[in-house]
Design an enzyme around this catalytic site. Structure first.
Site: not given
Ligand code: BJW
Ligand code: ZN
Length: 248
Positions: A212, A65, A117
């Site tokens: 992208i 962080y 988040h």
């Molecule tokens: C471009 C580009 C350019 C590049 N132009 N594009 C339902 C189904 C399955 C699982 C679950 C569900 N519900 C809940 C879950 C569990 C879990 C989950 O989702 N797991 C999956 C991974 C399977 N979710 C959770 O645990 C959440 N909590 C929750 O649901 O609570 C209730 C619960 C509790 C207990 C049990 C069950 C339910 C919490 C999720 C928290 C996510 N936290 C993070 C870290 C935040 C802090 C930090 O920043 O350090 O959040 S993880 C990380 O992923 C961060 C992001 O916000 C998040 C999403 O990522 P994002 O933004 O999509 O980034 P990337 O890297 O994945 O993608 C980037 C994109 O940009 C790519 O597509 C590129 O192509 C594109 N790109 N350059 C345009 N120039």
């Protein structure tokens, strides 16, 4: 570059909701989470962004962080952020929902922002919940402490943790009420955020993705624009509302 249908649909929209992910900040120099470029010291985000990992090795998680805080404090909003800030003034109702913790939308000038988040510049005591906004980078091996003696953690949402319920409710209300929804720079794999474009779709909104590369939800949406958000969004703003951010 854009079809007539797309231009007419956006022009007639009165209520817009936007979901952004790490990709919107990539052109500012903030690494995304997934893919090769998202790796930090060979750790996947899933290995560091959870409370168990923090309790096992808080110094390591704080190191990650601190590294990101420093990086974010040194970068600037890019034309994609600026275009989204300008768009806010073009319609009656506008919600900017972000998964990002970098605060770049606020710095670009957006006002109605829902940070799903949390925010990386805030810390929270794991014992008493006291919050603190600070730019401090903690020295290696030194753990930040609250006045109550508890360990401070970044005030962000980790895997397995609940999102702030008032913010999440407002995000779903915006997705349900809008007539146009943008999903920008997100891989759409992390829930519940990834459900927002689908919710908007099910409620009758026109849903556009900008990325992208195709994502797991591309096939379900009305339009998937492949391109960098920092290039596509300023062009949209120019073609639809006649706003040229390069002249500002
Ligand atoms: C471009 C580009 C350019 C590049 N132009 N594009 C339902 C189904 C399955 C699982 C679950 C569900 N519900 C809940 C879950 C569990 C879990 C989950 O989702 N797991 C999956 C991974 C399977 N979710 C959770 O645990 C959440 N909590 C929750 O649901 O609570 C209730 C619960 C509790 C207990 C049990 C069950 C339910 C919490 C999720 C928290 C996510 N936290 C993070 C870290 C935040 C802090 C930090 O920043 O350090 O959040 S993880 C990380 O992923 C961060 C992001 O916000 C998040 C999403 O990522 P994002 O933004 O999509 O980034 P990337 O890297 O994945 O993608 C980037 C994109 O940009 C790519 O597509 C590129 O192509 C594109 N790109 N350059 C345009 N120039
Ligand atoms: Zn405390």
């Amino acid at each position: 570059m854009f079809s007539n249908r797309l231009i007419e649909t956006i022009k007639s929209a009165r209520k817009i909701a936007v979901l952004t992910g790490a990709g919107i900040s990539a052109e500012s120099g903030v690494p995304t989470f997934r893919g090769e470029e998202g790796l930090w010291k060979k750790f996947r985000p899933e290995e560091l962004a959870n409370f168990e990992a923090f309790m096992r090795n808080p110094e390591l998680v704080w190191e990650w962080y601190n590294y990101r805080r420093k990086l974010i404090s040194e970068v600037q909003p890019n034309p994609g952020h600026v275009a989204l800030a300008e768009m806010e003034a073009c319609v009656d109702s506008y919600w900017l929902i972000t998964q990002n913790v970098d605060g770049l939308h606020r710095r670009a000038g957006n006002r109605h922002i829902l940070e799903l988040h949390g925010n990386i510049m805030r810390s929270r005591c794991i014992t008493c919940g006291q919050k603190e906004e600070t730019l401090d980078m903690f020295e290696k091996g030194e753990l930040p402490r609250c006045t109550c003696g508890g360990i401070m953690r970044p005030d962000v949402v980790w895997f397995g943790e609940m999102l702030p319920s008032d913010i999440l409710n407002q995000a779903f209300q915006a997705a349900e009420a809008c007539d146009l929804f943008f999903s920008i720079g997100t891989s759409a794999v992390v829930h519940p955020a990834a459900s927002l474009p689908i919710t908007a779709l099910n409620q009758g909104a026109f849903v556009i993705e900008i990325n992208i590369e195709p994502t797991v939800i591309s096939g379900k949406l009305h339009e998937s624009i492949i391109g960098k958000s920092g290039e596509v969004l300023p062009q949209l703003l120019k073609d639809i509302w006649g706003i040229d951010i390069e002249c500002r």
